[in-house]
Write a protein that holds these residues in place. Structure first.
Motif, short mmCIF file in Angstrom:
data_model
loop_
_atom_site.label_atom_id
_atom_site.label_comp_id
_atom_site.label_asym_id
_atom_site.label_seq_id
_atom_site.Cartn_x
_atom_site.Cartn_y
_atom_site.Cartn_z
N LYS A 180 0.83 -1.21 0.00
CA LYS A 180 0.00 0.00 0.00
C LYS A 180 0.87 1.26 0.00
O LYS A 180 0.62 2.20 -0.76
N ASN A 181 1.89 1.28 0.83
CA ASN A 181 2.79 2.45 0.89
C ASN A 181 3.56 2.63 -0.42
O ASN A 181 3.72 3.75 -0.90
N SER B 2 2.64 1.59 -3.40
CA SER B 2 1.70 2.03 -4.43
C SER B 2 1.41 3.52 -4.32
O SER B 2 1.36 4.23 -5.34
N SER B 3 1.25 4.02 -3.11
CA SER B 3 1.04 5.45 -2.89
C SER B 3 2.25 6.26 -3.34
O SER B 3 2.11 7.33 -3.94
#
Length: 172
Positions: A107-108, A110-111
């Protein structure tokens, strides 16, 4: 009589210790690795960052092309510094960028890519860091210039403008 010798012995021990530490500080034993390698590309099978399919190194690297294999992570501050240079390099059709996402949260990461842009043609996920170590990496960021299945140049730390110019000179 004994009380006169104790301070002298302590001063003598202090001076010897000081001399040893002073000489140690002057003698630098810093190891700097060879950045021009001509070493074979290590084989790997890793999951694709985007879709969890397996990516095999033998199918990525073509003999007649240049690749920059970049080890990065969203938690790495210097990786953010080098990102603008990777985005510039992405515009050059003579080179492909391969990203190794190192010990990172999906998630990190991808951000990170959504916010700064994705310079990579392929991204693999190196969850435990083993594949990066097999390449000889010490940490993140670190990059390897590959041509004809050989590592021809290593960049320790973030890619800067001078490194970008050197890469462009090599791939001409």
């Amino acid at each position: 009589m004994k009380s006169k010798f104790i301070p002298l012995i302590l001063i003598f021990i202090f001076l010897i210790t000081f001399v040893i530490f002073f000489k140690g500080l002057k003698n630098s034993n810093i190891y700097t690795p060879n950045n021009n390698l001509k070493k074979e590309v290590p084989l790997f099978e890793l999951k694709s960052f985007e879709n969890n399919s397996i990516i095999i190194s033998e199918k990525i690297f073509e003999d007649n092309k240049y690749y920059l294999m970049n080890i990065w992570a969203s938690w790495c501050i210097p990786c953010k510094e080098e990102h603008k240079f990777l985005m510039k390099l992405k515009k050059d059709e003579r080179i492909e960028l391969i990203g190794f996402n190192y010990k990172d949260n999906f998630k990190n990461a991808s951000s990170f890519l959504k916010d700064l842009g994705n310079p990579y043609n392929i991204i693999v996920s190196d969850k435990d860091g083993t594949a990066s170590i097999e390449w000889g990496a010490y940490g993140v960021p670190e990059s390897f210039l590959v041509h004809q299945n050989k590592i021809i140049k290593r960049f320790i730390g973030p890619i800067k403008n001078k490194d970008l110019l050197e890469i462009e000179k090599i791939i001409r």
